[in-house]
Design an enzyme around this catalytic site. Structure first.
Site, mmCIF file in Angstrom:
data_model
loop_
_atom_site.group_PDB
_atom_site.id
_atom_site.type_symbol
_atom_site.label_atom_id
_atom_site.label_comp_id
_atom_site.label_asym_id
_atom_site.label_seq_id
_atom_site.Cartn_x
_atom_site.Cartn_y
_atom_site.Cartn_z
ATOM 1 N N GLY A 51 7.133 81.849 -56.162
ATOM 2 C CA GLY A 51 7.327 82.591 -57.400
ATOM 3 C C GLY A 51 8.447 81.991 -58.228
ATOM 4 O O GLY A 51 9.321 81.289 -57.697
ATOM 5 N N CYS A 82 15.187 80.348 -52.225
ATOM 6 C CA CYS A 82 15.111 80.519 -53.674
ATOM 7 C C CYS A 82 15.186 79.149 -54.331
ATOM 8 O O CYS A 82 16.030 78.336 -53.977
ATOM 9 C CB CYS A 82 16.286 81.380 -54.140
ATOM 10 S SG CYS A 82 16.308 81.608 -55.923
ATOM 11 N N LEU A 83 14.316 78.906 -55.301
ATOM 12 C CA LEU A 83 14.318 77.605 -55.993
ATOM 13 C C LEU A 83 15.631 77.369 -56.741
ATOM 14 O O LEU A 83 15.967 76.233 -57.038
ATOM 15 C CB LEU A 83 13.141 77.523 -56.972
ATOM 16 C CG LEU A 83 11.748 77.507 -56.320
ATOM 17 C CD1 LEU A 83 10.670 77.623 -57.393
ATOM 18 C CD2 LEU A 83 11.542 76.246 -55.495
ATOM 19 N N HIS A 131 15.796 88.505 -59.859
ATOM 20 C CA HIS A 131 16.110 87.466 -60.855
ATOM 21 C C HIS A 131 16.156 88.058 -62.266
ATOM 22 O O HIS A 131 17.014 87.710 -63.063
ATOM 23 C CB HIS A 131 15.061 86.348 -60.838
ATOM 24 C CG HIS A 131 15.293 85.308 -59.780
ATOM 25 N ND1 HIS A 131 16.444 84.568 -59.710
ATOM 26 C CD2 HIS A 131 14.514 84.874 -58.760
ATOM 27 C CE1 HIS A 131 16.360 83.716 -58.688
ATOM 28 N NE2 HIS A 131 15.199 83.894 -58.080
ATOM 29 N N GLN A 153 15.008 81.621 -64.433
ATOM 30 C CA GLN A 153 15.165 80.389 -63.657
ATOM 31 C C GLN A 153 14.815 79.137 -64.463
ATOM 32 O O GLN A 153 15.134 78.026 -64.058
ATOM 33 C CB GLN A 153 14.301 80.429 -62.387
ATOM 34 C CG GLN A 153 14.781 81.454 -61.376
ATOM 35 C CD GLN A 153 13.908 81.414 -60.140
ATOM 36 O OE1 GLN A 153 12.844 82.013 -60.117
ATOM 37 N NE2 GLN A 153 14.341 80.692 -59.119
ATOM 38 N N HIS A 200 12.249 89.887 -54.847
ATOM 39 C CA HIS A 200 13.067 88.702 -55.128
ATOM 40 C C HIS A 200 12.986 88.335 -56.627
ATOM 41 O O HIS A 200 14.006 88.079 -57.272
ATOM 42 C CB HIS A 200 12.569 87.543 -54.249
ATOM 43 C CG HIS A 200 13.315 86.264 -54.423
ATOM 44 N ND1 HIS A 200 14.124 85.736 -53.439
ATOM 45 C CD2 HIS A 200 13.374 85.393 -55.461
ATOM 46 C CE1 HIS A 200 14.651 84.600 -53.884
ATOM 47 N NE2 HIS A 200 14.203 84.362 -55.103
ATOM 48 N N GLU A 201 11.777 88.356 -57.173
ATOM 49 C CA GLU A 201 11.613 87.976 -58.588
ATOM 50 C C GLU A 201 12.213 89.038 -59.512
ATOM 51 O O GLU A 201 12.828 88.707 -60.525
ATOM 52 C CB GLU A 201 10.136 87.744 -58.929
ATOM 53 C CG GLU A 201 9.439 86.649 -58.111
ATOM 54 C CD GLU A 201 10.215 85.337 -58.056
ATOM 55 O OE1 GLU A 201 10.915 84.993 -59.036
ATOM 56 O OE2 GLU A 201 10.143 84.650 -57.018
HETATM 57 NI NI NI Z 1 14.503 82.871 -56.424
#
Ligand code: NI
Length: 173
Positions: A46, A89-90, A135, A51, A131-132
């Site tokens: 995701g 996490c990216l 963000h 991000q 998680h998203e």
């Molecule tokens: Ni993340």
């Protein structure tokens, strides 16, 4: 090449609460498309708009056989149970942490056609949504760590940023 550079820990855009999407138009569709391409190239599950530097409440994801999906102005209105998962996490690349979250959520939002989407999810999928959504609220998974995990994470992140500067620091050029 992916259309967006993924913002990482330390970038202020990751700490800000994203704003509602007020109109689902061609620009939003284009943004979602580019986010999907970025997600695919990064091999993530995701990706939330902050991000990629966009302070709007939407995220894209791809889980299981569902194909690429987009969730706009999402709200979690039910969460229960407990589930622990090794989460990454990216925006905090290469680090994974065991994080406990509600096991089951009910999430609502809009798709790219402006239709209401309502999803009941468990475990990995439920974790992804939470998680998203974090963000979109300016929260990174680092904020969910216990004191020991956090200390280890901060040490590693510091080590890396020093590493990037090179020994003794790189002269500007
Ligand atoms: Ni993340």
């Amino acid at each position: 090449m992916a259309p967006f550079r993924i913002r990482t820990f330390g970038d202020p855009v990751l700490r800000r609460r994203a704003e509602e999407v007020t109109e689902i138009d061609g620009r939003v569709a284009h943004l979602a498309e580019e986010m999907h391409a970025t997600l695919k190239e990064a091999h993530g599950l995701g990706l939330a708009a902050p991000q990629v530097g966009v302070g709007r409440r939407l995220f894209v994801y791809e889980i299981g056989e569902s194909g690429p999906r987009t969730m706009i102005n999402p709200v979690i209105d039910e969460a229960d149970g407990e589930w622990e998962h090794e989460e990454g996490c990216l925006s905090v690349p290469g680090l994974y942490f065991r994080i406990n979250r509600p096991k089951h959520v009910h999430i609502k939002g809009l798709d790219l056609d402006g239709n209401e989407v309502s999803v009941e999810a468990d475990e990995l999928e439920a974790t992804l949504y939470q998680h998203e959504l974090d963000h979109l609220d300016g929260r990174l998974l680092l904020e969910l760590l216990d004191a020991d995990q956090r200390k280890t994470a901060m040490r590693e992140l510091r080590r890396r940023s020093e590493g990037e500067a090179g020994p003794g620091g790189q002269p500007p050029s």
